[in-house]
Design an enzyme around this catalytic site. Structure first.
Site, PDB file in Angstrom:
ATOM      1  CB  VAL A  14      -0.963  -0.010   1.211  1.00 52.19           C
ATOM      2  CG1 VAL A  14      -1.692   1.325   1.343  1.00 52.19           C
ATOM      3  CG2 VAL A  14      -1.972  -1.144   1.068  1.00 52.19           C
ATOM      4  CE  LYS A 104      -7.451  -4.527   6.121  1.00 46.40           C
ATOM      5  NZ  LYS A 104      -7.174  -4.525   4.704  1.00 46.40           N
ATOM      6  CD  GLU A 128     -13.892   5.872   0.277  1.00 46.65           C
ATOM      7  OE1 GLU A 128     -14.553   6.916   0.336  1.00 46.65           O
ATOM      8  OE2 GLU A 128     -14.402   4.730   0.299  1.00 46.65           O
ATOM      9  CB  ILE A 135     -15.432   0.154  -3.743  1.00 51.38           C
ATOM     10  CG1 ILE A 135     -14.896  -1.162  -4.307  1.00 51.38           C
ATOM     11  CG2 ILE A 135     -16.847   0.423  -4.228  1.00 51.38           C
ATOM     12  CD1 ILE A 135     -15.694  -2.380  -3.841  1.00 51.38           C
ATOM     13  N   GLY A 186      -0.594 -14.428  -4.009  1.00 47.86           N
ATOM     14  CA  GLY A 186      -0.338 -13.267  -3.157  1.00 47.86           C
ATOM     15  C   GLY A 186      -1.599 -12.656  -2.573  1.00 47.86           C
ATOM     16  CD  GLU A 189      -0.573 -11.066   4.528  1.00 48.57           C
ATOM     17  OE1 GLU A 189       0.611 -11.221   4.858  1.00 48.57           O
ATOM     18  OE2 GLU A 189      -0.982 -10.153   3.781  1.00 48.57           O
ATOM     19  CE  LYS A 204     -11.176  -4.832   4.622  1.00 49.81           C
ATOM     20  NZ  LYS A 204     -10.946  -5.846   3.579  1.00 49.81           N
ATOM     21  N   GLY A 301      -5.395  -4.361  -3.189  1.00 50.34           N
ATOM     22  CA  GLY A 301      -4.405  -4.191  -4.245  1.00 50.34           C
ATOM     23  C   GLY A 301      -3.715  -2.851  -4.117  1.00 50.34           C
TER      24      GLY A 301
END
Lengths: 404, 404
Positions: A14, A104, A128, A135, A186, A189, A204, A301
């Protein structure tokens, strides 16, 4: 003019996605901010394992070096785990930095505190990226809440478990085989517990609950159940009935409390989540004025998550912390008796008062029963899955007979 | 404290929905605005045909009476047709009122002028209700545009034509039978031309084009084609191939111009619009950073449309007119040779250089060819439909043989 200065915590998938996106789309960002947007410092665990992407970026394993930079406008949290993320973001807010997080687990536990603190210090707080990857779920919900009261949210919030269920059905694999492929690709984990046991989806769901209902789900009634028990035989049987297993998070108001359930359910074709396959995420939102809205897209992703973070970055400086409507009496009712499919010797111990709709085979039954009745089942012998979406099993009876 | 005062133009389905929603959710609105939100005047064509909902509401057939009210904060346009809507909203902006419109035809023609004028006069201009009914498409696109460059939008933007195609397939009806049911259910007007010939979808596509690309589609390359030619035999054949007819609006950048196409196409299961049934609307957005996002929900109706208008109302006072990225070189390429299914004696006149993939029956072929090649077909004998979504017809060959 001086740049908008960013401290980036974490340089994994990320973090790298955020860094690359800011570099690549600098022209766009400058057009929006009217000045350069610059990652000035990156926090990593081990400095020797990373190379500095640009000479003037501070690469450090010491957060204090970052928080004490002479100029620091925004802190972006791209690390995982409750700590040290929470402590770092607290410090950043106290210093007056805007903060954005993709974390999260941390936000599920500390989101409301951070929101309060951000409000007090007049900085913006973007999250977000904590739900649904790229999304724009959080913004859409904020937008809908302007006019609507949201009654329920159902979502596929974890791409890994959805990928596993999809692969099992489409490729006829066992759970273990599908998990192995997810790991090779991938998506999962080495320790996949967070995904397959529903922890990630539950975190979430907590974020969504606080956004929509202004409070976390009640511990007593909430359920977190993974997908590890589902067998390929069950998936084939469901398929013959026109149903698909999905790992669904559901957040709904129940009297005065919020009930959150993360568990495998069966979806009928009419249900908005039936078609969501592979690593995709989706949410289906029931709101009082507009009705049902669903959103689907990449739930994780490098670049989808970076996109969500950059969207938050654009809102930096806006301090409109999500407003939640005053608590009120719930205007909707839970379906009394949903449809269930049960595996096991159902004759031995079906819930009291349940109505059998169809006997699919000697150990598979379709029946209607209340949530409470089913919660009393002896799950050592029996396993019941709820069916979501309009489902009329009678229509499929012939097909069942052929396939069982 | 004085109320937020609204002039409502039109008291049909949408107008009534707005009025009722404002009355019913007054508590919520007051909490947001900190004052009463009040429809002070309603414009109707024939005053004798309507009863005044509340004694203190001015019901009039004369717009001048409304625009000359001593206090008027917002004008909501819930009438249809280019005029007098445009003239009224112009006057409202010149007076300094915020404006909100659900009028897609007017906005397709005059949206950019009204946006300019609203900016000059520092009032807000809401048009969420012009596209996709209650689905927050406009806000989602604005949000995505913050971080992304949008490359293409495909959408089912007209619920009536989608309802007709769904009914034909599911109920095995002819086009005329399905249209009749749509009319009986109130989905289609007595004169259904706007819906079934694609005008309504085209207006909405123009609104999206201006929002996303900053300009209207090029007239020379744009296509508006209805669904009236589609037969139940074609729908059955498509079904046997695993494909569904959908009436899709597509807006994409093509070199320096925007190409907009509204036409029936065939969608494969993998395509985001494949599963959109009945009166539902949906959009699928391809953006450079995030990838594909899709939204689905009620595309029309009293309360969904009212919800979109109320969302705009909340933003009243915000004057951030949608910003569009500077024009740039397109970073993506059109698929060279999409897959098509052709009905008719294809041997007689297939496009030059096309590659036949499969012969389904004596007059149905599957082939690859460029858009340009297919545009040269003699459509009096042949009818070609493009397939959207990954489609591997070879896999379905056995099924074809059985069903043809």
């Amino acid at each position: 003019m001086s740049a908008l200065t960013i401290g980036l915590l974490g340089f994994g998938t990320v973090g790298k996605g955020v860094y690359e996106t800011i570099s690549k789309h600098q022209g766009r960002l400058q057009a929006i901010f009217g000045k350069e947007v610059k990652v000035s410092a990156i926090l990593v665990k081990n400095v020797s394992k990373h190379s500095v992407p640009d000479d003037d970026v501070l690469l450090t394993d010491d957060f204090q070096e970052i928080i004490e930079l002479p100029k620091l406008d925004v802190v972006i949290d791209a690390i995982v785990g409750r700590e040290p993320g929470y402590t770092y973001l607290r410090q950043a807010i106290l210093r007056g930095c805007h903060v954005i997080t993709a974390n999260k687990e941390m936000f599920a536990f500390h989101g409301s505190e951070l929101a309060r603190l951000a409000k007090e210090h007049n900085v913006s707080l973007g999250f977000e990226a904590t739900v649904g990857g790229g999304i724009p779920i959080i913004q859409t919900i904020k937008q809908l809440l302007n006019a609507n009261k949201i009654e329920r949210i159902e979502g596929i919030l974890n791409g890994t478990s959805n990928f596993i269920l999809t692969s099992m059905r489409e490729e006829n694999l066992s759970f273990e085989e599908a998990l192995k492929i997810a790991q090779e690709k991938g998506y999962a984990e080495a320790d996949p517990k967070n995904d397959i046991e529903g922890y990630d989806a539950f975190f979430k769901a907590v974020v969504l609950s606080e956004l929509v209902f202004g409070k976390a789900p009640a511990q007593e009634t909430s359920v977190r159940e993974g997908i590890t028990d589902i067998t390929i035989e069950q998936i084939r049987m469901a398929d013959s009935l026109g149903l698909k297993f999905k790992h669904v998070a559901s957040i709904e108001r129940e009297k005065d409390a919020i009930r959150c359930t993360v568990k495998p359910v069966l979806t009928a074709e009419a249900h908005p989540l039936y078609r969501v396959e592979g690593v995709q995420n989706a949410v289906s939102i029931d709101a009082d004025i507009v009705g049902n809205i669903s959103l689907q897209g990449p739930g994780a992703g490098m670049f989808p998550t970076a996109s969500a973070i950059i969207e938050d970055l654009i809102h930096v400086g806006r301090t409109d912390i999500p407003s939640v409507f005053e608590e009120g009496k719930s205007e909707w009712t839970v379906l009394d008796e949903p449809v269930w499919i049960i595996w096991g010797d159902a004759n031995a111990g079906l819930p009291e008062g349940c109505e059998i709709i169809s006997k699919v085979s000697k150990d598979v039954f379709i029946f209607k029963a209340s949530l409470e009745a089913v919660s009393l089942l002896d799950t050592s012998d029996l396993k019941a899955y709820q069916v979501l979406g309009d489902y009329a099993p009678a229509v499929k009876e012939n097909k069942q007979v052929q396939t069982v």
